[in-house]
Design a protein around this motif. Structure first.
Motif, PDB file in Angstrom:
ATOM      1  N   GLY A 160       0.833  -1.190   0.000  1.00  0.00           N
ATOM      2  CA  GLY A 160       0.000   0.000   0.000  1.00  0.00           C
ATOM      3  C   GLY A 160       0.867   1.239   0.000  1.00  0.00           C
ATOM      4  O   GLY A 160       2.007   1.216   0.488  1.00  0.00           O
ATOM      5  N   ALA A 161       0.356   2.323  -0.555  1.00  0.00           N
ATOM      6  CA  ALA A 161       1.034   3.618  -0.548  1.00  0.00           C
ATOM      7  C   ALA A 161      -0.012   4.681  -0.227  1.00  0.00           C
ATOM      8  O   ALA A 161      -1.100   4.675  -0.806  1.00  0.00           O
ATOM      9  N   VAL A 162       0.304   5.562   0.711  1.00  0.00           N
ATOM     10  CA  VAL A 162      -0.676   6.569   1.151  1.00  0.00           C
ATOM     11  C   VAL A 162      -0.018   7.930   1.313  1.00  0.00           C
ATOM     12  O   VAL A 162       1.066   8.050   1.895  1.00  0.00           O
ATOM     13  N   ILE A 163      -0.699   8.954   0.801  1.00  0.00           N
ATOM     14  CA  ILE A 163      -0.315  10.350   0.999  1.00  0.00           C
ATOM     15  C   ILE A 163      -1.452  11.049   1.732  1.00  0.00           C
ATOM     16  O   ILE A 163      -2.619  10.926   1.334  1.00  0.00           O
ATOM     17  N   PHE A 164      -1.120  11.772   2.785  1.00  0.00           N
ATOM     18  CA  PHE A 164      -2.079  12.660   3.428  1.00  0.00           C
ATOM     19  C   PHE A 164      -1.748  14.081   2.987  1.00  0.00           C
ATOM     20  O   PHE A 164      -0.796  14.681   3.494  1.00  0.00           O
ATOM     21  N   PRO A 165      -2.494  14.639   2.030  1.00  0.00           N
ATOM     22  CA  PRO A 165      -2.186  15.980   1.522  1.00  0.00           C
ATOM     23  C   PRO A 165      -2.159  17.015   2.648  1.00  0.00           C
ATOM     24  O   PRO A 165      -3.079  17.080   3.467  1.00  0.00           O
ATOM     25  N   ASN A 166      -1.074  17.784   2.670  1.00  0.00           N
ATOM     26  CA  ASN A 166      -0.906  18.832   3.687  1.00  0.00           C
ATOM     27  C   ASN A 166      -0.990  18.298   5.114  1.00  0.00           C
ATOM     28  O   ASN A 166      -1.284  19.051   6.055  1.00  0.00           O
ATOM     29  N   PHE A 167      -0.741  16.980   5.252  1.00  0.00           N
ATOM     30  CA  PHE A 167      -0.774  16.325   6.567  1.00  0.00           C
ATOM     31  C   PHE A 167      -2.137  16.472   7.241  1.00  0.00           C
ATOM     32  O   PHE A 167      -2.234  16.499   8.465  1.00  0.00           O
ATOM     33  N   GLU A 168      -3.181  16.555   6.437  1.00  0.00           N
ATOM     34  CA  GLU A 168      -4.536  16.631   6.983  1.00  0.00           C
ATOM     35  C   GLU A 168      -5.056  15.217   7.230  1.00  0.00           C
ATOM     36  O   GLU A 168      -4.967  14.353   6.362  1.00  0.00           O
ATOM     37  N   ILE A 169      -5.625  15.023   8.421  1.00  0.00           N
ATOM     38  CA  ILE A 169      -6.109  13.695   8.792  1.00  0.00           C
ATOM     39  C   ILE A 169      -7.282  13.841   9.754  1.00  0.00           C
ATOM     40  O   ILE A 169      -7.306  14.776  10.573  1.00  0.00           O
ATOM     41  N   THR A 170      -8.262  12.960   9.653  1.00  0.00           N
ATOM     42  CA  THR A 170      -9.408  13.040  10.554  1.00  0.00           C
ATOM     43  C   THR A 170      -8.994  12.633  11.964  1.00  0.00           C
ATOM     44  O   THR A 170      -8.008  11.924  12.171  1.00  0.00           O
ATOM     45  N   ASP A 171      -9.762  13.099  12.935  1.00  0.00           N
ATOM     46  CA  ASP A 171      -9.477  12.744  14.331  1.00  0.00           C
ATOM     47  C   ASP A 171      -9.547  11.231  14.526  1.00  0.00           C
ATOM     48  O   ASP A 171      -8.736  10.652  15.254  1.00  0.00           O
ATOM     49  N   TYR A 172     -10.524  10.601  13.868  1.00  0.00           N
ATOM     50  CA  TYR A 172     -10.660   9.146  14.013  1.00  0.00           C
ATOM     51  C   TYR A 172      -9.385   8.435  13.563  1.00  0.00           C
ATOM     52  O   TYR A 172      -8.873   7.561  14.271  1.00  0.00           O
ATOM     53  N   LEU A 173      -8.874   8.797  12.387  1.00  0.00           N
ATOM     54  CA  LEU A 173      -7.686   8.134  11.870  1.00  0.00           C
ATOM     55  C   LEU A 173      -6.466   8.444  12.736  1.00  0.00           C
ATOM     56  O   LEU A 173      -5.648   7.560  13.013  1.00  0.00           O
TER      57      LEU A 173
END
Length: 215
Positions: free
Chosen positions: A38-51
């Motif tokens: 798997g490969a994952v990018i979080f744009p601008n390091f934005e992430i939900t509280d749940y994650l």
């Protein structure tokens, strides 16, 4: 718990143009089935509280929680890629090179090209499209790698459950192709399938014995 420490350190290398991807794999050890990355990018390091609160090394999480996190990742703004290397490629290249291949394929599936890649483990696959850094136990340190580990693990588990429909005797829906006692017993009773890795013991010994008996 993982955070964005390593992503932000990488971000500093490229100023405002940095796009950091985390990469991880699932399925290096099983006797059957492909290896998946798997490969994952979080744009601008934005992430939900749940994650942010629930992401962790996929091996530490119960299957139900992994599935839930997987769905939350799909629903989020994360950019996700998934790749695999087949059993034939594993047997031809060896598991390490096949893992590298799956990782490169996962990165190639990202809709946004990364400028830096964090890879779980102690090796950086050759031929990546940009600079990369390996991070031992990265799935417990980096949110991007942790997310990639979930994508890889859940995708592979689902794939193995699908294969188990046609090959129900081996319990792949439960053991994901690993060499459990029940899986080994099924191999002894029903033989090997097209999905078994012939370069892996004990499959290799079974093939060699079969060829020897045929002479």
């Amino acid at each position: 718990m993982p955070d964005f420490f390593y992503e932000k350190n990488s971000f500093d290398l490229f100023a405002d143009n940095s796009i950091v991807a985390g990469v991880d794999e699932a399925g290096r050890g099983p006797l059957a089935g492909p290896v998946v990355a798997g490969a994952v990018i979080f744009p601008n390091f934005e992430i939900t509280d749940y994650l942010k609160e629930n992401l962790d090394d996929s091996k530490k999480l119960k299957p139900k929680i992994r599935e839930e996190i997987y769905e939350k990742l799909i629903e989020s703004n994360a950019i996700i890629g998934c790749g695999q290397a087949s059993v034939e490629e594993i047997d031809k290249l060896n598991i390490l090179q096949a893992t590298f291949l799956a990782m490169k394929r996962a990165v190639s599936q990202l809709s946004t090209k990364p400028t830096y890649i964090l890879i779980d483990g102690n090796l950086v696959p050759p031929g990546l499209p940009c600079a990369g850094k390996s991070l031992v136990k990265g799935d417990a340190k980096s949110l991007s790698i942790s997310a990639a580990s979930i994508i890889a693990k859940v995708s592979r588990d689902r794939l193995m459950k699908g294969l188990s429909i046609d090959f129900p005797n081996y319990g792949w829906d439960k053991n994901a192709g690993y060499g459990t006692k029940d899986h080994l017993k099924a191999i002894d009773e029903f033989g090997i399938t097209i999905h078994h890795r012939r370069s892996f013991a004990p499959i290799k010994q079974i093939v060699e014995k079969s060829l020897g008996d045929a002479k």
